[in-house]
Design a protein around this motif. Structure first.
Motif, PDB file in Angstrom:
ATOM      1  N   LYS A 265      15.531 -16.376 -51.140  1.00  0.00           N
ATOM      2  CA  LYS A 265      17.027 -15.363 -51.217  1.00  0.00           C
ATOM      3  C   LYS A 265      16.692 -14.971 -52.107  1.00  0.00           C
ATOM      4  O   LYS A 265      17.018 -13.972 -52.995  1.00  0.00           O
ATOM      5  CB  LYS A 265      18.305 -16.606 -52.046  1.00  0.00           C
ATOM      6  CG  LYS A 265      19.183 -15.085 -52.474  1.00  0.00           C
ATOM      7  CD  LYS A 265      20.498 -16.348 -52.569  1.00  0.00           C
ATOM      8  CE  LYS A 265      21.674 -15.456 -53.635  1.00  0.00           C
ATOM      9  NZ  LYS A 265      20.990 -15.319 -55.066  1.00  0.00           N
ATOM     10  N   GLY A 266      14.796 -16.233 -53.037  1.00  0.00           N
ATOM     11  CA  GLY A 266      14.241 -15.134 -54.050  1.00  0.00           C
ATOM     12  C   GLY A 266      13.872 -13.453 -54.145  1.00  0.00           C
ATOM     13  O   GLY A 266      14.002 -12.946 -54.597  1.00  0.00           O
ATOM     14  N   GLY A 267      13.441 -13.226 -53.039  1.00  0.00           N
ATOM     15  CA  GLY A 267      13.122 -12.031 -52.143  1.00  0.00           C
ATOM     16  C   GLY A 267      14.259 -10.908 -51.469  1.00  0.00           C
ATOM     17  O   GLY A 267      13.937  -9.794 -51.941  1.00  0.00           O
ATOM     18  N   VAL A 268      15.217 -11.636 -51.341  1.00  0.00           N
ATOM     19  CA  VAL A 268      16.303 -11.267 -50.789  1.00  0.00           C
ATOM     20  C   VAL A 268      16.957 -10.637 -52.661  1.00  0.00           C
ATOM     21  O   VAL A 268      17.349  -8.710 -52.330  1.00  0.00           O
ATOM     22  CB  VAL A 268      17.401 -11.630 -50.492  1.00  0.00           C
ATOM     23  CG1 VAL A 268      18.794 -10.802 -49.986  1.00  0.00           C
ATOM     24  CG2 VAL A 268      17.005 -12.312 -48.766  1.00  0.00           C
ATOM     25  N   PRO A 294      15.153 -13.790 -46.429  1.00  0.00           N
ATOM     26  CA  PRO A 294      16.261 -13.539 -44.684  1.00  0.00           C
ATOM     27  C   PRO A 294      17.042 -12.064 -45.218  1.00  0.00           C
ATOM     28  O   PRO A 294      17.709 -11.982 -45.709  1.00  0.00           O
ATOM     29  CB  PRO A 294      17.323 -14.888 -44.834  1.00  0.00           C
ATOM     30  CG  PRO A 294      17.584 -15.136 -46.916  1.00  0.00           C
ATOM     31  CD  PRO A 294      16.255 -15.619 -46.662  1.00  0.00           C
ATOM     32  N   TYR A 295      15.719 -11.244 -44.973  1.00  0.00           N
ATOM     33  CA  TYR A 295      16.208 -10.018 -45.848  1.00  0.00           C
ATOM     34  C   TYR A 295      17.061  -9.399 -44.422  1.00  0.00           C
ATOM     35  O   TYR A 295      18.085  -8.517 -45.360  1.00  0.00           O
ATOM     36  CB  TYR A 295      14.812  -8.829 -45.652  1.00  0.00           C
ATOM     37  CG  TYR A 295      15.190  -7.933 -45.588  1.00  0.00           C
ATOM     38  CD1 TYR A 295      15.319  -7.276 -47.433  1.00  0.00           C
ATOM     39  CD2 TYR A 295      15.268  -6.811 -44.802  1.00  0.00           C
ATOM     40  CE1 TYR A 295      15.740  -6.171 -48.364  1.00  0.00           C
ATOM     41  CE2 TYR A 295      15.667  -5.614 -45.730  1.00  0.00           C
ATOM     42  CZ  TYR A 295      15.364  -4.957 -46.796  1.00  0.00           C
ATOM     43  OH  TYR A 295      15.564  -3.597 -47.187  1.00  0.00           O
ATOM     44  N   GLY A 296      16.848  -9.710 -43.377  1.00  0.00           N
ATOM     45  CA  GLY A 296      18.182  -9.159 -42.320  1.00  0.00           C
ATOM     46  C   GLY A 296      19.420  -9.606 -42.911  1.00  0.00           C
ATOM     47  O   GLY A 296      20.629  -9.588 -41.697  1.00  0.00           O
ATOM     48  N   GLY A 297      19.269 -10.911 -42.950  1.00  0.00           N
ATOM     49  CA  GLY A 297      20.307 -12.314 -42.875  1.00  0.00           C
ATOM     50  C   GLY A 297      19.770 -13.321 -42.453  1.00  0.00           C
ATOM     51  O   GLY A 297      18.975 -13.618 -41.766  1.00  0.00           O
ATOM     52  N   ASP A 336      26.362 -13.259 -48.998  1.00  0.00           N
ATOM     53  CA  ASP A 336      25.340 -12.199 -49.167  1.00  0.00           C
ATOM     54  C   ASP A 336      23.481 -12.572 -48.419  1.00  0.00           C
ATOM     55  O   ASP A 336      23.974 -11.151 -48.301  1.00  0.00           O
ATOM     56  CB  ASP A 336      24.951 -12.136 -50.996  1.00  0.00           C
ATOM     57  CG  ASP A 336      25.798 -11.336 -51.594  1.00  0.00           C
ATOM     58  OD1 ASP A 336      27.115 -10.947 -50.915  1.00  0.00           O
ATOM     59  OD2 ASP A 336      25.770 -11.710 -53.016  1.00  0.00           O
ATOM     60  N   LEU A 337      24.169 -13.474 -47.859  1.00  0.00           N
ATOM     61  CA  LEU A 337      23.326 -13.688 -46.342  1.00  0.00           C
ATOM     62  C   LEU A 337      23.413 -13.792 -45.435  1.00  0.00           C
ATOM     63  O   LEU A 337      22.635 -14.055 -44.120  1.00  0.00           O
ATOM     64  CB  LEU A 337      22.692 -15.212 -47.456  1.00  0.00           C
ATOM     65  CG  LEU A 337      21.791 -15.465 -47.999  1.00  0.00           C
ATOM     66  CD1 LEU A 337      20.749 -16.797 -48.321  1.00  0.00           C
ATOM     67  CD2 LEU A 337      20.824 -14.115 -49.185  1.00  0.00           C
ATOM     68  N   LEU A 431      15.645 -22.135 -41.495  1.00  0.00           N
ATOM     69  CA  LEU A 431      16.879 -21.593 -42.649  1.00  0.00           C
ATOM     70  C   LEU A 431      17.049 -20.331 -41.621  1.00  0.00           C
ATOM     71  O   LEU A 431      17.829 -18.982 -41.745  1.00  0.00           O
ATOM     72  CB  LEU A 431      16.642 -21.518 -43.849  1.00  0.00           C
ATOM     73  CG  LEU A 431      17.386 -23.210 -44.017  1.00  0.00           C
ATOM     74  CD1 LEU A 431      17.730 -23.382 -45.956  1.00  0.00           C
ATOM     75  CD2 LEU A 431      18.137 -23.846 -43.677  1.00  0.00           C
ATOM     76  N   VAL A 432      15.269 -19.363 -41.498  1.00  0.00           N
ATOM     77  CA  VAL A 432      15.315 -17.925 -41.692  1.00  0.00           C
ATOM     78  C   VAL A 432      14.577 -17.416 -40.089  1.00  0.00           C
ATOM     79  O   VAL A 432      13.217 -18.452 -39.333  1.00  0.00           O
ATOM     80  CB  VAL A 432      14.522 -17.627 -42.378  1.00  0.00           C
ATOM     81  CG1 VAL A 432      14.614 -15.673 -42.559  1.00  0.00           C
ATOM     82  CG2 VAL A 432      15.372 -17.363 -44.190  1.00  0.00           C
ATOM     83  N   THR A 433      14.761 -16.358 -39.241  1.00  0.00           N
ATOM     84  CA  THR A 433      14.101 -16.235 -37.947  1.00  0.00           C
ATOM     85  C   THR A 433      12.802 -15.325 -38.703  1.00  0.00           C
ATOM     86  O   THR A 433      12.662 -14.472 -39.037  1.00  0.00           O
ATOM     87  CB  THR A 433      14.573 -15.523 -36.823  1.00  0.00           C
ATOM     88  OG1 THR A 433      15.862 -14.553 -37.702  1.00  0.00           O
ATOM     89  CG2 THR A 433      16.102 -16.901 -36.806  1.00  0.00           C
ATOM     90  N   CYS A 434      11.767 -15.528 -37.709  1.00  0.00           N
ATOM     91  CA  CYS A 434      11.067 -14.680 -37.903  1.00  0.00           C
ATOM     92  C   CYS A 434      11.189 -13.319 -37.495  1.00  0.00           C
ATOM     93  O   CYS A 434      10.779 -12.884 -38.973  1.00  0.00           O
ATOM     94  CB  CYS A 434      10.308 -14.984 -36.913  1.00  0.00           C
ATOM     95  SG  CYS A 434       9.188 -16.501 -36.823  1.00  0.00           S
ATOM     96  N   ARG A 435      11.864 -12.530 -37.404  1.00  0.00           N
ATOM     97  CA  ARG A 435      12.236 -11.261 -37.056  1.00  0.00           C
ATOM     98  C   ARG A 435      13.361 -11.109 -38.366  1.00  0.00           C
ATOM     99  O   ARG A 435      13.056  -9.735 -38.846  1.00  0.00           O
ATOM    100  CB  ARG A 435      12.799 -10.930 -35.938  1.00  0.00           C
ATOM    101  CG  ARG A 435      12.361 -11.044 -34.284  1.00  0.00           C
ATOM    102  CD  ARG A 435      13.142  -9.798 -33.283  1.00  0.00           C
ATOM    103  NE  ARG A 435      14.149 -11.374 -32.670  1.00  0.00           N
ATOM    104  CZ  ARG A 435      14.988 -11.053 -31.872  1.00  0.00           C
ATOM    105  NH1 ARG A 435      14.642  -9.811 -31.494  1.00  0.00           N
ATOM    106  NH2 ARG A 435      16.551 -11.140 -31.424  1.00  0.00           N
ATOM    107  N   ASP A 436      14.606 -11.885 -38.339  1.00  0.00           N
ATOM    108  CA  ASP A 436      15.059 -11.401 -39.772  1.00  0.00           C
ATOM    109  C   ASP A 436      14.229 -11.657 -41.381  1.00  0.00           C
ATOM    110  O   ASP A 436      14.727 -11.277 -42.179  1.00  0.00           O
ATOM    111  CB  ASP A 436      15.864 -12.558 -39.538  1.00  0.00           C
ATOM    112  CG  ASP A 436      17.003 -12.690 -38.858  1.00  0.00           C
ATOM    113  OD1 ASP A 436      17.349 -10.976 -38.270  1.00  0.00           O
ATOM    114  OD2 ASP A 436      17.605 -13.413 -38.187  1.00  0.00           O
ATOM    115  N   ALA A 437      13.344 -12.209 -41.349  1.00  0.00           N
ATOM    116  CA  ALA A 437      12.715 -12.072 -42.508  1.00  0.00           C
ATOM    117  C   ALA A 437      11.175 -11.090 -42.273  1.00  0.00           C
ATOM    118  O   ALA A 437      10.727 -10.399 -43.544  1.00  0.00           O
ATOM    119  CB  ALA A 437      11.226 -13.693 -42.154  1.00  0.00           C
ATOM    120  N   GLU A 438      11.140 -10.045 -41.408  1.00  0.00           N
ATOM    121  CA  GLU A 438      10.523  -8.614 -41.232  1.00  0.00           C
ATOM    122  C   GLU A 438      11.295  -7.546 -41.790  1.00  0.00           C
ATOM    123  O   GLU A 438      12.065  -7.104 -41.304  1.00  0.00           O
ATOM    124  CB  GLU A 438       9.517  -8.708 -39.554  1.00  0.00           C
ATOM    125  CG  GLU A 438       9.175  -9.551 -39.162  1.00  0.00           C
ATOM    126  CD  GLU A 438       8.512  -9.460 -38.240  1.00  0.00           C
ATOM    127  OE1 GLU A 438       8.833  -8.239 -37.473  1.00  0.00           O
ATOM    128  OE2 GLU A 438       7.669 -10.234 -37.625  1.00  0.00           O
TER     129      GLU A 438
END
Length: 490
Positions: A265-268, A294-297, A336-337, A431-438
């Motif tokens: 979440k720090g990156g978000v 999780p930039y995309g959630g 927010d995530l 916790l975070v999928t690879c596609r949502d982290a891009e």
């Protein structure tokens, strides 16, 4: 003699009681008979009126020529009807009235009970229909909730790649591996012309060793490195404001631009600060690396807080108790995530184009050996033990001051990664999928080893000397970010 008097008294009272009951029965019968006759008279009056109206109509429809001799004219019938009603005389004055009276006298009570039974049946049917409709609506609601729960986040995972307005990503994994190998060989390229800010993720306030090893690693190289002191359980917009203040303080205090590295979440939060306050931070931030963010959630947050699914209100109350009451946080930190909130935020706030971005994501191992082990161990430092000022002996003394604290995060991350893989068919770090982290428009980095979500911030119980650690990976990421900034400035 006394017995005879008592017997006479009893007989007298019994006869009196019998007389009272007989009178009550007679009174009840009389009232019932009068009520029935009243109802019969009302029905009989309506029937007679109907028959008389039909007779009048039949008289009036007969053809006449000249004067109406031998037939009743309309005015005479009307006057006679008025006279009949106003006088209140018996209806039996006409020839057909007596027959009608005797015919319908006995049918009035059955008609009354038939009407009562009919209305009762209609009311019962309506009641059954109402309850049937309620049960049907209830069943539809349950089925809808079950289907929504089973469907989960299937349509939301990877929505950033499906959105046509999002910029494409670039694969930088090969260059990252080269820089990581150079770092392990002792080649350090990070310049001291930047201030490096590490931004922790959710629940980091309850992990005292979050980024501590990485900060110490950078400080030993003579680099200005800080860990952002933010409330990790606050909302994204709140942390974005705090980070904006923190970045401006570091910039004005050192005169150097700031390199950001945010985990989870720090990156978000860091991306939100750059998006909302892009004008204020344009010349103060040199780059941002989002590590397993999780930039995309994330499906974990969405599946927990999704409305309209089974036990949605109960689950939300549990999370509000854990986050708001137990750890004094804000439920919006988890809200927010979710995919819904991330879609709303990203479409409203765009990342600036002049800041280099790196998206780092990994895949957790789901092997049975990892699930059954407690391989990641946090280490607590004992502050009351003295430090020796000799730098050569500092590492040994520091190792003696650390106490292992068992945190089975690897097993938990492996279980959640297995859950996401079986349910959605998606690779994730737990916790975070690879596609949502891009992040759209960023350089994507994929390590060549399986790492769970907590690997980058906590040390391992058994460290392999041939394998890179989290500090070396963070250095390689920031070195790559510096290179991207140089290329963009040319």
């Amino acid at each position: 003699m006394a017995n005879q008097n008592l017997s006479d008294i009893c007989c007298y009272y019994c006869s009196e009681m019998d007389d009272i009951f007989s009178r009550l029965i007679s009174l009840t019968s009389c009232i019932t008979r009068r009520a029935i006759e009243f109802i019969e008279d009302i029905v009989l009056r309506d029937v007679v009126r109907l028959l008389r109206d039909s007779e009048i109509n039949s008289f009036c429809k007969q053809p006449t020529s000249g004067t109406c001799t031998g037939f009743l004219d309309r005015d005479a019938i009307y006057l006679e009807d008025i006279s009949f009603i106003s006088s209140g005389s018996e209806i039996v004055n006409r020839n057909y009235s007596r027959g009608v009276h005797f015919v319908f006298k006995g049918l009035t009570l059955p008609i009354f009970f038939f009407e009562f039974a009919w209305r009762s049946a209609i009311a019962t049917w309506r009641c059954i229909g109402y309850h049937k409709g309620c049960i049907h609506a209830r069943m539809q609601s349950i089925v809808s909730r079950v289907l929504r729960t089973l469907h989960g986040s299937s349509d939301d995972i990877g929505w950033l790649q499906a959105a046509p307005e999002m910029a494409p990503v670039e694969d930088g994994s090969a260059r990252f591996l080269e820089l990581l190998q150079e770092t392990r060989n002792g080649v350090h390229k990070l310049p001291d012309s930047f201030v490096y800010l590490l931004i922790p993720g959710l629940f980091s306030n309850h992990g005292p060793l979050y980024f501590v090893s990485t900060k110490r690693f950078f400080s030993k190289m003579g680099l200005a490195c800080h860990i952002a002191k933010i409330h990790s359980e606050a909302s994204v917009e709140h942390n974005a404001w705090e980070l904006k203040q923190y970045i401006e303080e570091l910039y004005w205090g050192s005169g150097k631009r700031v390199m950001l590295l945010g985990h989870s979440k720090g990156g978000v939060d860091a991306a939100a600060a750059l998006s909302i306050y892009s004008q204020e931070l344009r010349d103060k931030v040199a780059g941002l690396a989002l590590v397993q963010s999780p930039y995309g959630g994330t499906p974990i947050a969405s599946d927990i807080l999704r409305e309209g699914q089974v036990a949605d209100k109960e689950t939300r109350r549990i999370m509000e108790f854990l986050i708001c009451k137990l750890i004094k946080g804000d439920i919006r930190a988890l809200e927010d995530l979710t995919y819904e909130k991330r879609k709303e935020f990203i479409r409203k706030h765009k990342l600036p184009d002049n800041i280099p971005l790196i998206s780092f994501h990994s895949e957790a191992s789901v092997a049975p050996g990892v699930i059954a082990t407690m391989s990641h161990i946090a280490q607590a430092e004992l502050p009351w033990l003295p430090r020796i000022l000799n730098e050569d002996a500092d590492d040994a003394i520091f190792a003696a001051r650390k106490v292992p604290v068992i945190v089975p995060v690897s097993a938990a991350m492996a279980l959640t990664a297995l859950h996401l893989q079986l349910r959605y068919g998606e690779k994730s770090d737990g916790l975070v999928t690879c596609r949502d982290a891009e992040v759209p428009g960023s350089v994507v980095v994929k390590p060549d080893k399986k790492l769970d979500h907590s690997w980058m911030v906590y040390s391992s119980w058994k460290k392999e000397p041939t394998e890179p650690d989290a500090c070396e990976m963070c250095e390689a990421l920031l070195t790559m970010l510096v290179e991207l900034g140089k290329k963009a400035s040319k």
